[in-house]
Design a protein around this motif. Structure first.
Motif, PDB file in Angstrom:
ATOM      1  N   ARG A 211       0.866  -1.129  -0.183  1.00 30.10           N
ATOM      2  CA  ARG A 211      -0.082  -0.043  -0.074  1.00 30.10           C
ATOM      3  C   ARG A 211       0.997   1.353  -0.102  1.00 30.10           C
ATOM      4  NH1 ARG A 211      -4.194  -1.699   4.847  1.00 30.10           N
ATOM      5  NH2 ARG A 211      -3.980  -3.754   4.668  1.00 30.10           N
ATOM      6  N   LEU A 212       1.825   1.157   0.873  1.00 29.47           N
ATOM      7  CA  LEU A 212       2.713   2.299   1.036  1.00 29.47           C
ATOM      8  C   LEU A 212       3.523   2.688  -0.212  1.00 29.47           C
ATOM      9  CD1 LEU A 212       3.880   2.102   4.738  1.00 29.47           C
ATOM     10  CD2 LEU A 212       2.203   4.151   3.537  1.00 29.47           C
ATOM     11  N   ALA A 213       4.038   1.605  -0.902  1.00 32.16           N
ATOM     12  CA  ALA A 213       4.751   1.640  -2.285  1.00 32.16           C
ATOM     13  C   ALA A 213       3.747   2.293  -3.300  1.00 32.16           C
ATOM     14  CB  ALA A 213       5.097   0.291  -2.742  1.00 32.16           C
ATOM     15  N   ALA A 214       2.372   1.756  -3.277  1.00 28.41           N
ATOM     16  CA  ALA A 214       1.644   2.606  -4.227  1.00 28.41           C
ATOM     17  C   ALA A 214       1.438   4.040  -3.665  1.00 28.41           C
ATOM     18  CB  ALA A 214       0.220   1.694  -4.163  1.00 28.41           C
ATOM     19  N   ALA A 215       1.431   4.423  -2.523  1.00 31.69           N
ATOM     20  CA  ALA A 215       1.201   5.732  -2.192  1.00 31.69           C
ATOM     21  C   ALA A 215       2.532   6.637  -2.842  1.00 31.69           C
ATOM     22  CB  ALA A 215       0.997   5.804  -0.643  1.00 31.69           C
ATOM     23  N   ARG A 216       3.511   6.096  -2.601  1.00 33.90           N
ATOM     24  CA  ARG A 216       4.969   6.642  -2.840  1.00 33.90           C
ATOM     25  C   ARG A 216       4.703   6.710  -4.617  1.00 33.90           C
ATOM     26  NH1 ARG A 216      10.143   3.444  -1.082  1.00 33.90           N
ATOM     27  NH2 ARG A 216       9.367   2.008  -2.765  1.00 33.90           N
ATOM     28  N   THR A 217       4.352   5.792  -5.231  1.00 35.80           N
ATOM     29  CA  THR A 217       4.151   5.821  -6.988  1.00 35.80           C
ATOM     30  C   THR A 217       3.475   7.171  -7.201  1.00 35.80           C
ATOM     31  OG1 THR A 217       4.512   3.708  -7.347  1.00 35.80           O
ATOM     32  CG2 THR A 217       3.369   4.772  -8.823  1.00 35.80           C
ATOM     33  N   CYS A 218       2.154   7.297  -6.384  1.00 34.41           N
ATOM     34  CA  CYS A 218       1.249   8.547  -6.487  1.00 34.41           C
ATOM     35  C   CYS A 218       1.985   9.856  -6.252  1.00 34.41           C
ATOM     36  CB  CYS A 218      -0.089   8.224  -5.934  1.00 34.41           C
ATOM     37  SG  CYS A 218      -0.817   6.827  -6.383  1.00 34.41           S
ATOM     38  N   ALA A 219       2.586   9.890  -5.118  1.00 36.43           N
ATOM     39  CA  ALA A 219       3.261  11.041  -4.611  1.00 36.43           C
ATOM     40  C   ALA A 219       4.326  11.405  -5.861  1.00 36.43           C
ATOM     41  CB  ALA A 219       3.970  10.786  -3.437  1.00 36.43           C
ATOM     42  N   ALA A 220       5.031  10.291  -6.276  1.00 32.91           N
ATOM     43  CA  ALA A 220       6.210  10.757  -7.529  1.00 32.91           C
ATOM     44  C   ALA A 220       5.555  11.035  -8.635  1.00 32.91           C
ATOM     45  CB  ALA A 220       6.842   9.363  -7.555  1.00 32.91           C
ATOM     46  N   ALA A 221       4.100  11.047  -8.939  1.00 32.75           N
ATOM     47  CA  ALA A 221       3.425  11.361  -9.946  1.00 32.75           C
ATOM     48  C   ALA A 221       2.747  12.738  -9.582  1.00 32.75           C
ATOM     49  CB  ALA A 221       2.535  10.362 -10.346  1.00 32.75           C
ATOM     50  N   GLY A 222       3.183  13.425  -8.605  1.00 30.89           N
ATOM     51  CA  GLY A 222       2.509  14.769  -8.375  1.00 30.89           C
ATOM     52  C   GLY A 222       1.279  14.773  -7.538  1.00 30.89           C
ATOM     53  N   PHE A 223       0.718  13.626  -7.201  1.00 23.32           N
ATOM     54  CA  PHE A 223      -0.626  13.565  -6.195  1.00 23.32           C
ATOM     55  C   PHE A 223      -0.110  13.607  -4.742  1.00 23.32           C
ATOM     56  CE2 PHE A 223      -1.610  11.278 -10.104  1.00 23.32           C
ATOM     57  CZ  PHE A 223      -2.749  11.488 -10.563  1.00 23.32           C
ATOM     58  N   ARG A 224      -1.075  14.194  -4.002  1.00 18.76           N
ATOM     59  CA  ARG A 224      -0.933  14.022  -2.446  1.00 18.76           C
ATOM     60  C   ARG A 224      -2.047  12.931  -2.124  1.00 18.76           C
ATOM     61  NH1 ARG A 224      -2.131  18.602   0.294  1.00 18.76           N
ATOM     62  NH2 ARG A 224      -0.433  18.307   1.757  1.00 18.76           N
ATOM     63  N   VAL A 225      -1.432  12.279  -1.040  1.00 14.94           N
ATOM     64  CA  VAL A 225      -2.163  11.165  -0.705  1.00 14.94           C
ATOM     65  C   VAL A 225      -2.856  11.317   0.810  1.00 14.94           C
ATOM     66  CG1 VAL A 225      -0.474   9.677  -1.982  1.00 14.94           C
ATOM     67  CG2 VAL A 225      -0.118  10.234   0.587  1.00 14.94           C
ATOM     68  N   CYS A 226      -3.777  10.640   1.049  1.00 15.39           N
ATOM     69  CA  CYS A 226      -4.519  10.650   2.179  1.00 15.39           C
ATOM     70  C   CYS A 226      -4.344   9.266   3.031  1.00 15.39           C
ATOM     71  CB  CYS A 226      -5.905  11.069   2.191  1.00 15.39           C
ATOM     72  SG  CYS A 226      -6.412  12.212   1.380  1.00 15.39           S
ATOM     73  N   LEU A 227      -4.090   9.155   4.307  1.00 13.67           N
ATOM     74  CA  LEU A 227      -4.067   8.082   5.052  1.00 13.67           C
ATOM     75  C   LEU A 227      -5.053   8.039   6.260  1.00 13.67           C
ATOM     76  CD1 LEU A 227       0.191   8.090   5.484  1.00 13.67           C
ATOM     77  CD2 LEU A 227      -1.440   6.921   3.580  1.00 13.67           C
TER      78      LEU A 227
END
Length: 363
Positions: A211-227
């Protein structure tokens, strides 16, 4: 686990939506599933081999609805886009166990009606911001490889700059990114928990690291994530366990990558333990403590214990540099004051505060 492998052995398609794009995608994704065409009034089929039924149908009610909150506790103001019902994952604490009595998964295929309703609401005043999500009565992304629901929704929302969409999941599915959504209008979100809870109580979910690796992928693509830590469970060794997952978060993400994070204590409808027992599942330790019935009719951990856990979580997150965007899900002003020293009203209202956190990093 891939969304196409949720033990779906039967596909039931209502006649009203048999020719929709979603029904076609489900047939392609589930070629081995036994399909049944349903006329009005027909019963659902039984899934072969002890599997699940996926029911593709039309939703006849409102698609946009407020979070089912109560006036006694502070709600974040999230609004739900109702895309389906039930979840293929098997978390012991899940409130959907009390809502839905069987394993049938439902996806609503009349997206034309959904988009018409949403267009009327979102387009009425384009200066009014909306923070919406699809992860209330179903996981936002568990069935995405089968239904393509989120990709359709993202295509529609491309015309609405006043809407921010949160996608909340315990999977690591990122197929929705193929829709090329605007990173400033989509909030990929993950539910997290202590490693021991995930290992013992969250069956068929993605591993925390995944899950956290997917979140990191999104962050690298410019998305801010929620937890989301909901529920925080009380059991022997909980401090060590929750410290471990908080530390893990910041191995993958920086504080600036996170738009907001919720904390919610374990709470449940009184019938949940009985449902688990009826399924032949042993009650977990966190359900065996002392609880009080709250103003919402749910069993809640006693307030002093909730405050103790919240203070621990807040302090450990602050140690990693994260505090802005941290909030409680369904807690009273008394708990807010005991932990944060203020109430949501002093933030300008929780809904407005979280929208600002989502749209204005570091503001």
């Amino acid at each position: 686990m891939s969304g196409a492998l949720w033990d779906i052995t039967a596909l039931a398609v209502d006649a009203a939506v048999a020719d929709t794009a979603m029904a076609a995608r489900a047939r392609t994704a589930l070629p081995q599933a036994q399909e049944t065409a349903l006329a009005p009034g027909d019963p659902l089929p039984t899934a072969p081999a002890g599997g699940r039924v996926l029911h593709i149908k039309a939703h006849k009610g409102r698609f946009l609805r407020p979070c089912p909150a109560t006036r006694h506790y502070r709600c974040c103001g999230y609004q739900i886009i109702h895309i389906g019902e039930n979840c293929p994952m098997d978390c012991s604490y899940c409130i959907l166990r009390a809502y839905f009595r069987d394993k049938t998964l439902t996806a609503f295929a009349n997206t034309g009606a959904m988009f018409a309703e949403l267009a009327e609401t979102f387009g009425r005043d384009i200066s009014r911001p909306f923070r919406v999500g699809t992860g209330q009565f179903a996981d936002s992304l568990a069935l995405e490889p089968i239904t393509g629901h989120t990709r359709e929704l993202l295509g529609f929302l491309a015309d609405y700059d006043n809407v921010t969409l949160e996608l909340k999941s315990k999977t690591a599915d990122l197929t929705w990114m193929a829709a090329n959504p605007r990173p400033d209008r989509v909030l990929p979100a993950w539910s997290l928990n202590a490693p021991a809870i995930v290992a013992g109580q969250e069956r068929d979910t993605a591993a925390l690291e995944t899950r956290l690796a997917a979140a990191r992928t999104c962050a690298a693509a410019g998305f801010r994530v929620c937890l989301h830590f909901d529920p925080i469970c009380f059991f022997a060794g909980w401090e060590r366990e929750y410290a471990a997952i908080i530390d893990m978060i910041f191995d993958y993400l920086s504080p600036a990558d996170i738009a907001y994070m919720s904390l919610g204590s374990f709470r449940c409808l009184p019938e949940l333990p009985g449902r688990l027992t009826a399924e032949g599942r042993e009650l977990p330790d966190y359900m065996l403590g002392e609880f009080a019935v709250g103003a919402d009719g749910k069993k809640r951990l006693l307030r002093p214990l909730r405050v103790r856990q919240f203070r621990f979580m807040v302090a450990h997150l602050a140690g990693h540099g994260f505090s802005r965007g941290l909030y409680f899900c369904m807690e009273s002003d008394e708990v807010w004051r005991a932990v944060f020293g203020h109430t949501p009203r002093e933030l300008g209202g929780l809904a407005a505060y979280l929208l600002d956190c989502a749209r204005n990093p570091g503001g």
